[in-house]
Design a protein around this motif. Structure first.
Motif, PDB file in Angstrom:
ATOM      1  N   ILE A 130      -1.940   0.822  -8.716  1.00  0.00           N
ATOM      2  CA  ILE A 130      -3.402   0.822  -8.778  1.00  0.00           C
ATOM      3  C   ILE A 130      -3.874   1.992  -7.924  1.00  0.00           C
ATOM      4  O   ILE A 130      -3.389   2.184  -6.806  1.00  0.00           O
ATOM      5  CB  ILE A 130      -3.977  -0.542  -8.318  1.00  0.00           C
ATOM      6  N   SER A 131      -4.777   2.802  -8.474  1.00  0.00           N
ATOM      7  CA  SER A 131      -5.243   3.988  -7.743  1.00  0.00           C
ATOM      8  C   SER A 131      -6.697   3.841  -7.322  1.00  0.00           C
ATOM      9  O   SER A 131      -7.228   4.704  -6.631  1.00  0.00           O
ATOM     10  CB  SER A 131      -5.096   5.236  -8.620  1.00  0.00           C
ATOM     11  N   ASN A 171       2.282   9.609  -5.232  1.00  0.00           N
ATOM     12  CA  ASN A 171       2.325   9.257  -6.657  1.00  0.00           C
ATOM     13  C   ASN A 171       2.557   7.747  -6.785  1.00  0.00           C
ATOM     14  O   ASN A 171       3.693   7.278  -6.799  1.00  0.00           O
ATOM     15  CB  ASN A 171       3.449  10.051  -7.345  1.00  0.00           C
ATOM     16  N   GLU A 172       1.473   6.984  -6.859  1.00  0.00           N
ATOM     17  CA  GLU A 172       1.588   5.527  -6.843  1.00  0.00           C
ATOM     18  C   GLU A 172       2.354   4.973  -8.053  1.00  0.00           C
ATOM     19  O   GLU A 172       3.035   3.956  -7.953  1.00  0.00           O
ATOM     20  CB  GLU A 172       0.198   4.867  -6.726  1.00  0.00           C
ATOM     21  N   ARG A 191       0.848  -1.180   0.000  1.00  0.00           N
ATOM     22  CA  ARG A 191       0.000   0.000   0.000  1.00  0.00           C
ATOM     23  C   ARG A 191       0.892   1.241   0.000  1.00  0.00           C
ATOM     24  O   ARG A 191       1.960   1.220   0.611  1.00  0.00           O
ATOM     25  CB  ARG A 191      -0.888  -0.019   1.244  1.00  0.00           C
ATOM     26  N   CYS A 192       0.467   2.286  -0.683  1.00  0.00           N
ATOM     27  CA  CYS A 192       1.286   3.496  -0.779  1.00  0.00           C
ATOM     28  C   CYS A 192       1.077   4.354   0.467  1.00  0.00           C
ATOM     29  O   CYS A 192       0.428   5.417   0.441  1.00  0.00           O
ATOM     30  CB  CYS A 192       0.954   4.264  -2.056  1.00  0.00           C
ATOM     31  N   VAL A 193       1.634   3.851   1.571  1.00  0.00           N
ATOM     32  CA  VAL A 193       1.553   4.524   2.876  1.00  0.00           C
ATOM     33  C   VAL A 193       2.938   4.437   3.512  1.00  0.00           C
ATOM     34  O   VAL A 193       3.755   3.596   3.113  1.00  0.00           O
ATOM     35  CB  VAL A 193       0.503   3.838   3.785  1.00  0.00           C
ATOM     36  N   ASP A 212       7.213   2.348 -10.245  1.00  0.00           N
ATOM     37  CA  ASP A 212       8.407   2.439 -11.112  1.00  0.00           C
ATOM     38  C   ASP A 212       9.676   2.203 -10.300  1.00  0.00           C
ATOM     39  O   ASP A 212      10.590   1.500 -10.749  1.00  0.00           O
ATOM     40  CB  ASP A 212       8.481   3.822 -11.778  1.00  0.00           C
ATOM     41  N   GLN A 213       9.726   2.790  -9.104  1.00  0.00           N
ATOM     42  CA  GLN A 213      10.908   2.619  -8.249  1.00  0.00           C
ATOM     43  C   GLN A 213      11.081   1.154  -7.861  1.00  0.00           C
ATOM     44  O   GLN A 213      12.187   0.615  -7.881  1.00  0.00           O
ATOM     45  CB  GLN A 213      10.773   3.507  -7.004  1.00  0.00           C
TER      46      GLN A 213
END
Length: 264
Positions: A181-182, A121-122, A80-82, A127-128
């Protein structure tokens, strides 16, 4: 049609499932160490880390049954982007349930979490993480897909796994190793995930699904045409006997599919 996946069913998680999961993981570890001296594993979150800890932190029973954590490289099948210390972070879960509980004399695996910059920025996070995988799996040679020695996954009540959700366009994507995924139907909405081709390419793929709440979706996955199109069903169909399911009895009650009682 290739050989079907392996479905293991156990009465007890602690007394039967965990020891068999340990045997399975250590078989893959020992094979990988023979092949290339390192064991590369991708893991997901959910209830998996707790069961994995029961399996891996048990005492060794002798030769071939030693967890060689210093030779492990642990990656995340999805995240998760947290921030890494956030309640929704898979890394936080794996750290608290497993990594922090490893006794000092066993050593520690090398762990590769996401970077915490640009979490809003998911796509940047995906990409990273893909660049990280390229630097490790394709450092010497150009490869089409990274080859994990083992990918350990859970199964959501809707049949999702990693952050690959039913009927989502990501299931059809073939090009990248890691996708963002957004619009995750399950919060938090912003995540990254290994692509379906990367999962299918794994040397071995293990699912852990326990509890009566999983019975309905497992019945669908193993018995129906509709279930074969769910993300877990697509992995069963695409990877065949590379896939092993570790379930307790309530999860597979009334599921009509040949079951195994123990890892050989």
């Amino acid at each position: 049609m290739g050989r079907p996946p392996n479905l293991y069913s156990f009465q007890s998680i602690d007394d039967e499932l965990a020891p068999n999961l340990r045997k399975y993981v250590l078989e893959q570890q020992n094979e990988a160490l023979k092949r290339h001296g390192v064991f590369r594993v991708a893991v997901s979150g959910g209830s998996l880390p707790k069961t994995l800890a029961k399996a891996l932190l048990a005492p060794s029973s002798g030769e071939g049954d030693t967890v060689e954590f210093p030779k492990w490289e642990v990656f995340y099948a999805d995240e998760r982007c947290v921030p890494l210390d956030h309640e929704d972070s898979n890394h936080k879960l794996v750290k608290e349930e497993l990594l922090d509980k490893i006794p000092s004399d066993m050593g520690q695996p090398k762990v590769y979490p996401i970077e915490e910059q640009n979490l809003e920025n998911e796509q940047e996070v995906a990409d990273q993480y893909e660049k990280l995988l390229v630097s490790i799996f394709a450092a010497r040679d150009s490869v089409k897909l990274p080859l994990f020695d083992l990918i350990l996954l859970g199964c959501g009540p809707d049949g999702h796994t990693c952050s690959l959700f039913p009927d989502h366009p990501l299931l059809r994507e073939q090009d990248a190793w890691v996708y963002s995924i957004s619009d995750s139907p399950k919060p938090p909405s912003k995540r990254i995930t290994l692509s379906l081709p990367v999962v299918l390419h794994g040397a071995k793929i293990g699912f852990v699904a326990t509890g009566g709440g999983k019975q309905e979706v497992l019945k669908k996955i193993f018995e129906t045409e509709e279930g074969s199109k769910l993300p877990c069903g697509l992995i069963n169909a695409g990877a065949g006997d590379k896939v092993s399911w570790f379930c307790d009895s309530p999860a597979v009650e009334n599921v009509s599919f040949p079951r195994r009682g123990s890892v050989m």
